[in-house]
Design an enzyme around this catalytic site. Structure first.
Site, PDB file in Angstrom:
ATOM      1  N   PHE A  14       0.815  -1.207   0.000  1.00 36.38           N
ATOM      2  CA  PHE A  14       0.000   0.000   0.000  1.00 36.38           C
ATOM      3  C   PHE A  14       0.854   1.264   0.000  1.00 36.38           C
ATOM      4  CE2 PHE A  14      -3.176  -2.883   1.895  1.00 36.38           C
ATOM      5  CZ  PHE A  14      -4.311  -2.524   1.185  1.00 36.38           C
ATOM      6  N   ASP A  15       0.435   2.223  -0.804  1.00 35.30           N
ATOM      7  CA  ASP A  15       0.873   3.599  -0.647  1.00 35.30           C
ATOM      8  C   ASP A  15       0.186   4.125   0.624  1.00 35.30           C
ATOM      9  OD1 ASP A  15       1.787   6.252  -1.359  1.00 35.30           O
ATOM     10  OD2 ASP A  15      -0.232   6.654  -2.112  1.00 35.30           O
ATOM     11  N   LEU A  16       0.652   5.266   1.137  1.00 42.06           N
ATOM     12  CA  LEU A  16       0.048   5.838   2.347  1.00 42.06           C
ATOM     13  C   LEU A  16      -0.826   7.047   2.011  1.00 42.06           C
ATOM     14  CD1 LEU A  16      -0.247   5.907   5.431  1.00 42.06           C
ATOM     15  CD2 LEU A  16       1.873   7.252   5.520  1.00 42.06           C
ATOM     16  N   ASP A  17      -0.205   8.129   1.564  1.00 46.81           N
ATOM     17  CA  ASP A  17      -0.913   9.383   1.331  1.00 46.81           C
ATOM     18  C   ASP A  17      -1.889   9.270   0.162  1.00 46.81           C
ATOM     19  OD1 ASP A  17       0.553  10.541   3.367  1.00 46.81           O
ATOM     20  OD2 ASP A  17       2.024  11.454   2.025  1.00 46.81           O
ATOM     21  N   VAL A  33      -0.955  -0.982  -4.410  1.00 47.92           N
ATOM     22  CA  VAL A  33      -2.183  -0.194  -4.367  1.00 47.92           C
ATOM     23  C   VAL A  33      -1.811   1.263  -4.107  1.00 47.92           C
ATOM     24  CG1 VAL A  33      -4.433   0.110  -3.287  1.00 47.92           C
ATOM     25  CG2 VAL A  33      -3.393  -2.178  -3.388  1.00 47.92           C
TER      26      VAL A  33
END
Length: 215
Positions: free
Chosen positions: A7-10, A165
């Site tokens: 996963f990306d965060l922002d 993602v």
């Protein structure tokens, strides 16, 4: 079926708009540039140094100084001017409940990413948390994803079982550089057009659609 989810965060798990745009506005003000934070959302997602160079035509040394000024505000206040998307924790809990390996792959400095996940009590969902380095190393998403694989070590699966993602083209390109499928989410800061043109394997318009794709 994907067994390892990166996963990306922002813009993917959290909405960091207030903290990032306020931090950028603070940095720009130190150079005599006064911007409305609402105009600074393009800074959400890409490596900061690239954005200062692209959007304000800073040379590399000036962009590096701008990142330092950004961190003055972000490390004290902006880091927690952040909101978790309502679907994030249920999704992470569901993925862990069915035995998925969940990793964070963000261009945000790893030290800040860890603080954010701990603050929102989400760090326990992640098997690996990888971000960029404060010295400017490992800012490209492809490099971050590569480091995730390095840390997984012997637990590294066939890449066909992994998916990235994220909400911006940088997430999609980083996945491609590492031979991974990708899921572009449109509830963040990238449009469907951006994600499609970047070559996302899948597009999800909601957390419900994301769950369906992840199986």
């Amino acid at each position: 079926m994907y067994t390892h989810i990166f996963f990306d965060l922002d813009g993917t798990l959290t909405d960091p708009k207030e903290g990032i745009t306020n931090s950028v506005a603070y940095a720009l003000a130190s150079f005599g540039i006064h911007e409305d934070p609402d105009r600074l959302t393009p800074f959400i997602g890409p490596p900061l140094i690239d954005s200062f160079m692209e959007f304000y035509h800073f040379d590399l040394p000036t962009a590096q100084k701008a990142v330092e000024k950004y961190r003055e505000y972000f490390s004290q206040k902006g880091i927690f001017e952040n909101k978790v998307f309502s679907g994030t924790q249920p999704l992470l809990a569901q993925l862990k409940a069915v035995g998925k390996t969940v990793c964070l792959a963000t261009s945000k400095p790893e030290v800040f990413a860890r603080q954010i996940l701990e603050h929102f009590h989400m760090d326990g969902y992640f098997d690996e948390i990888v971000g960029s380095c404060l010295d400017g190393a490992r800012t490209k998403k492809g490099e971050v994803i590569g480091e995730v694989f390095a840390r997984l070590g012997e637990n590294c699966p066939d890449k066909a079982m992994c998916v990235m993602v994220g909400d911006r083209l940088h997430d999609i390109h980083g996945a491609q550089e590492n031979g991974l499928d990708s899921i572009g989410v449109t509830f963040g800061y990238g449009s469907q057009e951006e994600l499609t043109q970047a070559g996302a394997t899948h597009i999800a318009h909601s957390f419900e659609e994301l769950v369906q794709i992840l199986g």
